[in-house]
Structures are given as C-alpha cells and as structure tokens.
Design a protein around this motif. Structure first.
Motif, PDB file in Angstrom:
ATOM      1  N   MET A   1      -5.223  -0.029   1.985  1.00 38.12           N
ATOM      2  CA  MET A   1      -4.565  -0.883   2.958  1.00 38.12           C
ATOM      3  C   MET A   1      -3.172  -1.229   2.442  1.00 38.12           C
ATOM      4  N   ILE A   2      -2.192  -1.003   3.254  1.00 32.78           N
ATOM      5  CA  ILE A   2      -0.825  -1.319   2.870  1.00 32.78           C
ATOM      6  C   ILE A   2      -0.574  -2.788   3.161  1.00 32.78           C
ATOM      7  N   ARG A   3      -0.116  -3.515   2.180  1.00 30.78           N
ATOM      8  CA  ARG A   3       0.133  -4.938   2.311  1.00 30.78           C
ATOM      9  C   ARG A   3       1.573  -5.221   2.692  1.00 30.78           C
ATOM     10  N   TYR A   5       4.562  -3.759   4.219  1.00 30.96           N
ATOM     11  CA  TYR A   5       5.000  -2.619   5.012  1.00 30.96           C
ATOM     12  C   TYR A   5       6.447  -2.226   4.737  1.00 30.96           C
ATOM     13  N   ARG A   8       6.290  -0.402   1.464  1.00 34.07           N
ATOM     14  CA  ARG A   8       5.173   0.559   1.451  1.00 34.07           C
ATOM     15  C   ARG A   8       4.358   0.423   0.165  1.00 34.07           C
ATOM     16  N   GLU A  10       0.932  -1.591  -1.887  1.00 30.97           N
ATOM     17  CA  GLU A  10      -0.372  -2.156  -1.608  1.00 30.97           C
ATOM     18  C   GLU A  10      -0.947  -2.838  -2.838  1.00 30.97           C
ATOM     19  N   GLU A  69       1.733  -7.386  -8.697  1.00 29.95           N
ATOM     20  CA  GLU A  69       1.185  -7.308  -7.340  1.00 29.95           C
ATOM     21  C   GLU A  69       1.281  -8.633  -6.589  1.00 29.95           C
ATOM     22  N   ASP A  76       2.538  -9.787   2.433  1.00 27.61           N
ATOM     23  CA  ASP A  76       1.561  -9.309   3.415  1.00 27.61           C
ATOM     24  C   ASP A  76       1.947  -9.803   4.806  1.00 27.61           C
TER      25      ASP A  76
END
Length: 103
Positions: A1-3, A5, A8, A10, A69, A76
C-alpha cells in the motif's frame, strides 16, 4: 500500500514505526511541559509537520535519529491514519492524559 502518493513511498509496518517513535520519546526520559504540550497540540490539531518537528527536537536532544518511515506515515492521504497514529503515540507517552488533567 502506498502511503505517500507524492513521493511514491510506503510504510512496511505501521505498528513498528509507532513502537519506534514511542521508544524514542520514552528514551528521552521525562519531557518538559512544553515538549509534551507540543506533542499533544499537534496530535489534537492533526498538524503533521508540527508533530514531526517535535519528535525531531526530542530525537536531537538525545542524539538519536527519527525513524525514516515516520515522515511517510505522516504524509498518508488518509486523515484518519495520521490522526490515529499521532494520538496513539501521545497516549503512550503522556504522563498526564487528558482525563487526569481535566480533574
């Protein structure tokens, strides 16, 4: 799932990021009133840049690095993901939760 965008990017494990941020803050020991209030305010207002800056200041204070992260998670596009993450961190490290302060 890409958080995130835009970039790009995750997050592989949201729970690990949360645990790492909580551990980082707890490693700093007792936070000053203003440090804790900054975290509370930014989570209540869902101010992700303010939250990130607060965590960075705490990390710098103890010579640690912020989990990479964290920024991805805070970018997100799902508002609920950001809010629940910040609130969970604050609840885990707050020495005087809202219910205690209100009485």
């Amino acid at each position: 799932m890409i958080r995130d965008y835009w970039n790009r990017a995750e997050v592989a494990d949201e729970e690990k990021v949360k645990a790492d941020v909580i551990a980082l803050i707890k490693k700093a020991g007792t936070l000053t009133y203003s440090e804790m209030q900054e975290l509370r305010n930014s989570s209540e207002l869902c101010d992700r840049s303010h939250f990130m800056a607060s965590v960075q200041r705490i990390a710098e204070k103890i010579g640690e690095a912020v989990p990479k992260e964290l920024e991805v998670l805070l970018e997100d596009p799902d508002f609920d993901v950001r809010v629940s993450f910040m609130k969970a961190v604050v609840e885990a490290v707050d020495p005087a939760p809202a219910g205690v302060r209100a009485h």
